[in-house]
Design an enzyme around this catalytic site. Structure first.
Site, PDB file in Angstrom:
ATOM      1  N   CYS A 145       0.985  -1.285  -0.133  1.00 45.44           N
ATOM      2  CA  CYS A 145       0.130  -0.209  -0.364  1.00 45.44           C
ATOM      3  C   CYS A 145       1.152   1.063  -0.315  1.00 45.44           C
ATOM      4  O   CYS A 145       1.925   0.837   0.803  1.00 45.44           O
ATOM      5  CB  CYS A 145      -0.373   0.300   1.706  1.00 45.44           C
ATOM      6  SG  CYS A 145      -1.926  -1.779   1.961  1.00 45.44           S
ATOM      7  N   GLY A 258       1.360 -17.072  -6.924  1.00 52.67           N
ATOM      8  CA  GLY A 258       2.142 -16.250  -7.694  1.00 52.67           C
ATOM      9  C   GLY A 258       1.530 -17.273  -9.377  1.00 52.67           C
ATOM     10  O   GLY A 258       3.179 -17.973  -9.696  1.00 52.67           O
TER      11      GLY A 258
END
Lengths: 328, 274
Positions: A145, A258
């Protein structure tokens, strides 16, 4: 080609060996979890997946206040993957506890709350509150973030910021603490070591790679936000490489994320050093993919005579001279 | 209730016109009749591209004793639909659905107006079948179909059998009235009572926006619209497909088109966010 893709990795739901793993104090019945942002709060997929069979669910990132997220278009498929710029839309931690957690508590599945913050204080507020409720078994801190106090630079791109968030959150919780790293950095090992030194119990990696896509007819980006996070098979080689590098350098468990689409992909991560894996984008292709991955993993263990999945972690062999000679 | 992704078989994949296709998929199991306005997520199983399924409104559906066939209409607009257009009969596709919330039919209404722009004709056609099946014959069903040109209008014979009145509009005048659907709307609504009329629409967002403006100018009409948005999961988990709507407290919130839609009340949609 058709045969290969359609072949279901054979396996059974009966496993004679042990699948349970321990992620820094978080005991999971098996190493398969769902990734944050790809499984909602569990309810959405409950009719497609036996939640009791899952090792764990990492819920959508929670902020202090509810977040509306970005205006659309928010997603775009790209070769072997997709871009997303959801903007961290979530109901907010308090609504999560009130409205979403009760549903999850009905199931025998570990619930990991992913935490989001624009300031260190926000991470602390959310983490503290989650630590007090029953039904949350671990925290996963999203450091991708932007830090609004530092001009919007992502926490996860600076080892000092990673260390600060980790150690401050460590100070307010005794729950197992997972730090989810961003791959958009020059050296992922530096970030992982910073998190470990600051008290993380485990490292999850990777979050999405920043990317974009352009509509050539209209000459605008496909995403309203211009850039977004790339996920899916296209990022697997990068994620795998990063897991392998980090697992070699830290002592705490690593969770690989991933582009995992099937059991072989999950096994690649475990062999490269991951103790557990998270499945994300694959859930959109097949809601029951996590069950197939579990079946495939048990099939592999049975075929290889493995009694415990932990025997497989980090067992990647490097090429020896005799193998090189045989190849020549 | 346990649900799962199905593997279906393409029964046919017919080209109807420029980049326009009609596909039928045989499903391995009987599923409950989808509601008009619901959709399915489809992708070919034999390839890793496209990665994500694409959403398609249900155009026709027939369920017999032990199997079901569903039909979709689609236009090739990108890589995913392009690959769909190459599929031959016998190809296998994965099908998730039926998904979403469909149109709600108020059987007390005397007058049911169907408005379809372009590819909106697919769900509206399925709705027309449904209305004809459940409504008594004294209820009026009026259809207004619009497209760029007459070449993009199809299934007209089928519509004529289902509806009391069929109004066609094309932008180039090659069929019906020359203009836009909103041009003929005042005429269609003139003899209807807003309290006893239900309007159902589907088409490009631009058309729906004009429809929203026209209807608010014409009075207090009850109108439901089926919208579309790019999707990934189709079940409300990824939050990729949101539409900004005004909630009961006047605030703008993001609703998932796949789960809380694709049918919404027209007056709920917040157009400034689009």
């Amino acid at each position: 080609m058709e045969k290969k893709i359609e072949k279901k990795i054979s396996g059974t739901s009966e496993c004679t060996g042990n699948l349970a793993v321990n992620i820094g104090g978080l005991r999971l019945k098996n190493p398969v979890l769902t990734a944050s942002g790809t499984f909602g709060y569990g309810e959405e997929f409950a009719s497609y997946v036996d939640l009791n069979r899952l090792g764990g669910i990492v819920v959508k990132g929670l902020s202090w206040q509810p977040r509306k997220g970005n205006p659309g278009p928010r997603i775009m498929e790209t070769p072997g993957g997709m871009l997303n710029a959801i903007g961290l839309q979530n109901v907010g931690v308090r609504n999560f506890i009130r409205e979403k957690l009760p549903f999850l508590r009905r199931y025998d599945v570990a619930v990991i709350a992913n935490v989001y913050g624009e300031t260190v204080e926000e991470y602390l507020r959310v983490s503290e509150l989650l630590t007090t409720v029953t039904g949350v078994h671990a925290l996963e801190i999203n450091v991708s973030c932007p830090n609004v106090r530092k001009g919007g630079v992502a926490f996860g791109t600076d080892p000092d910021m990673v260390a600060e968030v980790t150690s401050r959150v460590r100070g307010v919780t005794d729950l197992p603490l997972l730090i989810k790293l961003s791959p958009n950095v020059t050296d992922i090992v530096v970030m992982a070591k910073a998190a470990e030194a600051a008290g993380a119990d485990a490292i999850s990696l990777i979050n999405t790679l920043t990317g974009m896509s352009v509509d050539v007819e209209r000459r605008i980006p496909h995403l309203r936000n211009v850039t977004g996070g790339l996920s899916g098979p296209a990022i697997k080689p990068v994620a795998l490489r990063m897991v392998w590098q980090v697992a070699a350098e830290v002592r705490i468990p690593v969770i690989g994320v991933g582009g995992i689409m099937n059991a072989d992909d999950a096994l690649e991560f475990i062999i490269a050093g991951a103790t557990a894996v998270q499945v994300g984008t694959a859930n959109f292709v097949n809601p029951a993919v996590t069950m197939e991955i579990l079946n495939g993993m048990t099939g592999y263990m049975n075929r290889h005579g493995l009694q415990d999945v932990n025997e497989l972690v980090g067992t990647l062999r490097l090429w020896t001279e005799s193998e090189e000679e045989r190849k020549r | 209730m346990k649900r799962e992704i199905m593997v279906g078989t393409v029964a046919f994949n017919r080209r109807l016109g420029d980049r326009l296709y009609h596909m039928a998929v045989r499903l391995p199991d009987l599923i409950p009749d989808p509601h008009p306005g619901q959709f399915v997520m489809i992708r070919p199983t034999s390839s890793e591209w496209p990665l994500l399924s694409r959403p398609f409104s249900i155009y026709r559906f027939s369920g017999t004793k032990d199997r079901a066939t569903l039909e979709i209409l689609y236009r090739v607009v990108g890589r995913g639909t392009e690959i769909m257009s190459f599929l031959k009969s016998g190809s296998r596709v994965s099908v998730l659905g039926p998904l979403g919330r469909g149109f709600l039919v108020d059987e007390n209404c005397n007058c049911h107006i169907l408005i379809a722009g372009g590819m909106g004709i697919a769900p509206i056609s399925y709705l027309a079948d449904h209305l004809r099946a459940i409504l008594p014959s004294e209820k009026d069903i009026i259809a207004c179909l619009g497209a760029r040109s007459g070449f993009d209008l199809f299934g007209l014979e089928h519509f004529r059998k289902l509806v009391c009145s069929l109004n066609l509009v094309t932008e180039d005048g090659t069929m019906g009235v020359c203009g836009l659907l909103t041009d003929i709307l005042p005429g269609v609504l003139r003899d209807c009572d807003p309290e006893r009329t239900a309007i159902y629409a589907c088409g490009p967002m631009g058309m729906l926006r004009s429809l929203a403006d026209s209807l608010s100018a014409e009075g207090n009409w009850k109108c439901q619209v089926a919208v579309e948005e790019r999707m990934a999961c189709g079940v409300g988990a990824c939050l990729g497909c949101v539409l900004p709507v005004i909630d009961g407290r006047g605030r703008v919130v993001h609703k998932s088109v796949c789960k809380e839609g694709p049918v919404f009340k027209l007056q709920e949609i917040w157009w400034e966010g689009k």
